[in-house]
Design an enzyme around this catalytic site. Structure first.
Site, short mmCIF file in Angstrom:
data_model
loop_
_atom_site.label_atom_id
_atom_site.label_comp_id
_atom_site.label_asym_id
_atom_site.label_seq_id
_atom_site.Cartn_x
_atom_site.Cartn_y
_atom_site.Cartn_z
N CYS A 30 1.00 -1.14 0.17
CA CYS A 30 0.03 -0.16 0.13
C CYS A 30 0.81 1.44 -0.18
O CYS A 30 2.06 1.38 0.29
CB CYS A 30 -0.77 0.09 1.31
SG CYS A 30 -1.65 -1.46 1.60
N LYS A 56 1.87 -6.21 -20.73
CA LYS A 56 2.12 -6.72 -19.43
C LYS A 56 1.19 -7.76 -19.29
O LYS A 56 1.43 -8.78 -18.62
CB LYS A 56 2.12 -5.80 -18.51
CG LYS A 56 2.17 -6.05 -16.99
CD LYS A 56 3.63 -6.75 -16.64
CE LYS A 56 3.48 -7.37 -15.06
NZ LYS A 56 4.76 -8.09 -15.03
N HIS A 87 20.25 -35.25 -27.74
CA HIS A 87 19.11 -35.73 -28.41
C HIS A 87 18.91 -34.66 -29.41
O HIS A 87 17.61 -34.53 -30.09
CB HIS A 87 17.88 -35.77 -27.64
CG HIS A 87 18.10 -37.13 -26.49
ND1 HIS A 87 18.25 -38.21 -26.82
CD2 HIS A 87 18.29 -37.18 -25.12
CE1 HIS A 87 18.40 -39.01 -25.78
NE2 HIS A 87 18.49 -38.20 -24.64
N GLU A 101 12.94 -20.29 -17.39
CA GLU A 101 12.79 -18.63 -17.11
C GLU A 101 13.97 -17.93 -17.54
O GLU A 101 13.67 -16.73 -18.02
CB GLU A 101 12.35 -18.63 -15.77
CG GLU A 101 12.20 -17.44 -15.22
CD GLU A 101 10.80 -16.58 -15.65
OE1 GLU A 101 10.22 -17.45 -16.64
OE2 GLU A 101 10.85 -15.55 -15.57
N LYS A 157 13.62 -14.61 -20.16
CA LYS A 157 14.11 -13.26 -19.56
C LYS A 157 15.14 -12.70 -20.63
O LYS A 157 14.72 -11.53 -21.08
CB LYS A 157 14.57 -13.27 -18.29
CG LYS A 157 13.69 -13.58 -17.01
CD LYS A 157 13.13 -12.10 -16.99
CE LYS A 157 11.49 -12.39 -16.61
NZ LYS A 157 10.50 -13.21 -17.12
N TRP A 159 -3.52 -1.79 -0.95
CA TRP A 159 -3.21 -3.01 -2.06
C TRP A 159 -3.77 -4.18 -1.36
O TRP A 159 -3.07 -4.65 -0.24
CB TRP A 159 -1.90 -3.04 -2.37
CG TRP A 159 -1.58 -4.26 -3.33
CD1 TRP A 159 -1.24 -5.62 -2.61
CD2 TRP A 159 -1.56 -4.38 -4.47
NE1 TRP A 159 -0.80 -6.39 -3.80
CE2 TRP A 159 -0.94 -5.49 -4.82
CE3 TRP A 159 -1.56 -3.50 -5.73
CZ2 TRP A 159 -0.54 -6.14 -6.26
CZ3 TRP A 159 -1.17 -3.92 -6.79
CH2 TRP A 159 -0.84 -5.23 -7.14
N ARG A 163 1.79 2.04 -6.25
CA ARG A 163 2.06 1.22 -5.24
C ARG A 163 0.68 0.12 -5.21
O ARG A 163 0.78 -0.71 -4.47
CB ARG A 163 2.55 1.82 -3.79
CG ARG A 163 3.98 2.46 -4.05
CD ARG A 163 3.98 2.88 -2.42
NE ARG A 163 4.14 1.93 -1.36
CZ ARG A 163 5.33 1.43 -1.11
NH1 ARG A 163 6.30 1.20 -2.04
NH2 ARG A 163 5.00 0.16 -0.35
N GLU A 213 12.94 -11.78 -23.79
CA GLU A 213 12.18 -10.83 -23.73
C GLU A 213 12.80 -9.39 -23.55
O GLU A 213 12.41 -8.43 -24.11
CB GLU A 213 11.40 -10.86 -22.39
CG GLU A 213 10.48 -11.84 -22.35
CD GLU A 213 9.39 -11.73 -21.02
OE1 GLU A 213 8.35 -11.00 -20.87
OE2 GLU A 213 9.88 -12.21 -20.20
N ASN A 267 0.54 -0.22 6.31
CA ASN A 267 1.01 -1.08 5.16
C ASN A 267 2.03 -1.90 5.70
O ASN A 267 2.74 -2.03 6.23
CB ASN A 267 2.04 -0.21 4.37
CG ASN A 267 2.56 -1.02 3.12
OD1 ASN A 267 1.98 -2.06 2.69
ND2 ASN A 267 3.80 -0.49 2.59
N GLY A 268 1.49 -3.29 5.25
CA GLY A 268 2.19 -4.72 5.83
C GLY A 268 1.04 -5.79 6.40
O GLY A 268 -0.11 -5.63 5.75
C1 AGP Z 1 6.91 -12.80 -18.50
O1 AGP Z 1 8.13 -12.04 -18.31
C2 AGP Z 1 5.96 -12.27 -19.33
N1 AGP Z 1 5.71 -10.86 -19.11
C3 AGP Z 1 4.89 -13.30 -19.70
O2 AGP Z 1 5.37 -14.53 -20.16
C4 AGP Z 1 3.80 -13.34 -18.61
O3 AGP Z 1 4.35 -14.48 -17.57
C5 AGP Z 1 2.55 -14.23 -19.09
O4 AGP Z 1 2.11 -13.39 -20.15
C6 AGP Z 1 1.68 -14.64 -17.97
O5 AGP Z 1 1.17 -13.47 -17.39
P1 AGP Z 1 0.24 -13.76 -16.12
O6 AGP Z 1 1.32 -14.41 -14.97
O7 AGP Z 1 -0.37 -12.39 -15.59
O8 AGP Z 1 -0.84 -14.67 -16.44
#
Ligand code: AGP
Length: 613
Positions: free
Chosen positions: A2, A608, A509, A486, A490, A77, A27, A493, A103-104
């Site tokens: 928050c 996002k 393989h 992952e 990263k 939040w 926030r 992306e 906040n917490g």
């Molecule tokens: C991850 O860095 C990406 N932004 C993307 O793969 C994301 O994880 C995916 O779109 C899923 O989003 P969500 O966790 O909000 O469902």
């Protein structure tokens, strides 16, 4: 996560609070409120209009009485209690004189509330925070000054807080305190300010001070004084702030990506707070599935996309290992079209930072249509997935602004591994002593993550050495494989370079044909059980000319014989290694992307939240 703000001694109090709350909206904002306090009068306004909460609050405050010179404000939040006005801060005590914002998470709020109710206190919200107002009221009723009443109250409290309290019977005073959740104090001639973050008061105050854990500050118009939880005087550390507003919102970091990578220790700590009763039972307040229904689960299926899919893959190893339950993991967009078999006793877990990814929402709807119980793991309170699920476990990573997910990922892993321990607890597949040890180990991860964050320089050096490379393979075994996936995501992306994640045992393989000088192989080699095999994987690729980077533990004395570069991390329980190892990979990708001049917060072609199928 928050946002809180306060001011004492200003003839511009209402504007200061409302402008500060606007700046704190990043926030988190599902509700907002302010309290104006002067001798004998506490005036409060609260709204719950989602992202429009602060705007609605400004409307509400048009009817505020004039002439107040002190007040506090809060954007919420939600972690405990739905985002409705009744749960919005500030909360008042029974007399209506005392107002608090928080906040917490107050871990022992249930037992405190029960005790206060037994003394006749009437609660009006379902939040954990409201207990603070009534606790302070109790000590004020004993004749204690506000600062001492807050101190006595905090001696009772367990958990995290950034707290501010005011009392109409002690006007022109704000008492604030901090443990884990951030808090700063600002001073200017004739007025004193407090806020969660500098941006909220950047244009009001001229000097800024950090409040450290278990420090309590009394603010008056002419300045402040501080004590520790034992009551001894302390000096606050003065901050040197040369930031402009935009930089301030990033906490002094160049971008939200860096800020959020560095928030990961707190994201894990907050997600794990208040998850265990005194008798050791692991609890999820938002779990509306009974223990019997969880105990009767016969199979688990996780559905997710992107980074969330990777945390789901890690959950598979933990649930199968600890709860001895069969687990499937599906990419959300695939699950819906494979005519999935959903037998009685199937628990489907939808993992999503946003809780709005349409592929994952459609997958969980499909599962519910076929009779499954659905649990949502969401970072956003009351997201679509959270509202539709039979139960929710909220990660508490705070608002994640950068498109590439970092702190939400580690928070998801922590929440999912906690769920795996709960299933093991219900099914009796692990002795309580082992569950206790694992729970303690989970709680140590945030410090291990911090240790990796402190090694930024070495990671940047390695990134600089490999800046010209165009092909990257990330490899790992067991939970090191989802970690490798992952790490590859990263890098893709953030840098737009080609990267793939593979199980270490899979190279021979096919992919080994691609290994040649100039190709970079990044190996996760932190699990002792997989170490020997990972070393041989590294030897295979090194013999074919690859540049080899290894993520290895501090005590690994063999890795340098096969790796060109080593990213050291603290050793931890193998199942927890993804949360620690991934931080090296995030920082590596971030450093390469910055070197290439990429927009790390807004990578091209991406959003996002993907709300289209
Ligand atoms: C991850 O860095 C990406 N932004 C993307 O793969 C994301 O994880 C995916 O779109 C899923 O989003 P969500 O966790 O909000 O469902």
């Amino acid at each position: 996560m928050c946002g809180i703000i306060g001011v004492v001694g200003s003839d511009d109090t209402l504007a200061t609070l409302l402008e500060g709350l606007t700046r704190l909206e990043y926030r988190g904002y599902d509700s907002a409120g302010i309290a104006l306090v002067r001798a004998g009068e506490t005036w409060r306004a609260r709204t719950a209009s989602g992202t429009e909460s602060v705007a609605a609050l400004k409307e509400e405050c048009l009817r505020a009485p004039k002439g107040f010179t002190s007040g506090i404000g809060h954007t919420r939040w939600a972690t405990h209690g739905a985002p409705e006005a009744i749960n919005a801060h500030p909360h008042l005590d029974c007399s209506g004189n005392i107002a608090i914002i928080h906040n917490g998470i107050i871990e022992n709020h249930t037992e405190i509330k029960e005790d206060l109710e037994s003394r006749g206190h009437i609660f009006t919200s379902v939040t954990d925070s409201e207990v603070l107002a009534h606790l302070i009221e109790e000590f004020r009723a004993q004749g204690l000054e506000l600062m001492e009443a807050v101190r006595q109250g905090l001696l009772v409290v367990r958990g995290a807080f950034a707290l501010a309290a005011m009392d109409a019977t002690e006007p022109n005073v704000i008492v604030a305190a901090r443990r884990i959740s951030p808090l700063v104090v600002g001073t200017a001639p004739g007025a004193t300010y407090l806020a969660s973050d500098v941006p909220a008061i950047l244009d009001r105050a001229s000097a800024f001070y950090a409040v450290n854990d278990d420090e309590i500050v009394r603010l008056g118009p002419e300045g402040f004084r501080a004590i520790d939880l034992e009551g001894a005087p302390v000096r606050l550390h003065q901050l040197s702030i040369e930031w402009d507003l935009e930089t301030a919102e990033k906490g002094g970091h160049d971008d939200f990506m860096s800020k959020e990578i560095n928030e990961q220790p707190n994201a894990i700590r907050s997600t794990l707070l208040d998850r265990r009763r005194k008798d050791g039972t692991i609890t999820f307040d938002e779990m509306r599935i009974s223990d019997d229904e969880l105990r009767d689960v016969k199979r688990v299926c996780l559905v997710a996309a992107g980074t969330s899919y990777h945390s789901a893959l890690i959950a598979k190893y933990a649930i199968e290992k600890w709860a001895r339950l069969g687990v499937d993991v599906d990419i959300s967009s695939e699950y819906r079209y494979r005519d999935p078999i959903v037998e009685v006793g199937t628990l489907v877990i939808g993992v999503s930072q946003s809780g709005e990814t349409i592929d994952t929402i459609q997958a969980t709807r499909e599962a519910q249509r076929r009779g499954a119980h659905v649990v949502a793991i969401s970072n956003i309170v009351d997201s679509s997935m959270a509202r539709e699920a039979d139960a929710v476990i909220y990660t508490r990573a705070g608002l994640e602004v950068s498109v590439a997910s970092t702190k939400a990922f580690v928070a998801q892993v922590a929440a999912l591994e906690l769920l795996a321990l709960r299933l093991a607890q219900l099914r009796g597949t692990l002795p309580e002593s082992e569950i206790d040890g694992l729970f303690q180990g989970l709680n140590a991860v945030s410090a291990q993550v911090q240790a990796v964050l402190d090694r930024r320089e070495n990671i940047e050096l390695v990134a600089k050495e490999l800046m010209g490379a165009h092909d990257f393979f990330f490899i790992g075994r067991h939970v090191g494989f989802p970690t490798a996936l992952e790490g590859a995501l990263k890098l893709k992306e953030l840098t737009y370079l080609h990267a793939e994640g593979y199980p270490g045992g899979e190279l021979k393989h096919g992919p080994l044909a691609l290994i040649e000088p100039g190709v970079v192989v990044i190996a996760i080699a932190t699990d002792p059980a997989m170490h020997e095999k990972m070393l041989s994987n590294l030897s295979e690729v090194k013999a074919r000319g690859a540049s080899v980077v290894a993520v290895a533990t501090d005590d690994d004395e063999m890795i340098e014989s096969v790796a060109d570069f080593v990213l050291r991390v603290p050793a931890t329980e193998p199942m927890f290694t993804p949360m620690v190892d991934v931080v090296s990979l995030q920082m590596f990708a971030y450093a390469v992307a910055r070197g290439l001049g990429r927009n790390v917060d807004r990578p091209r072609n991406l959003a996002k939240t993907v709300t289209v199928e």
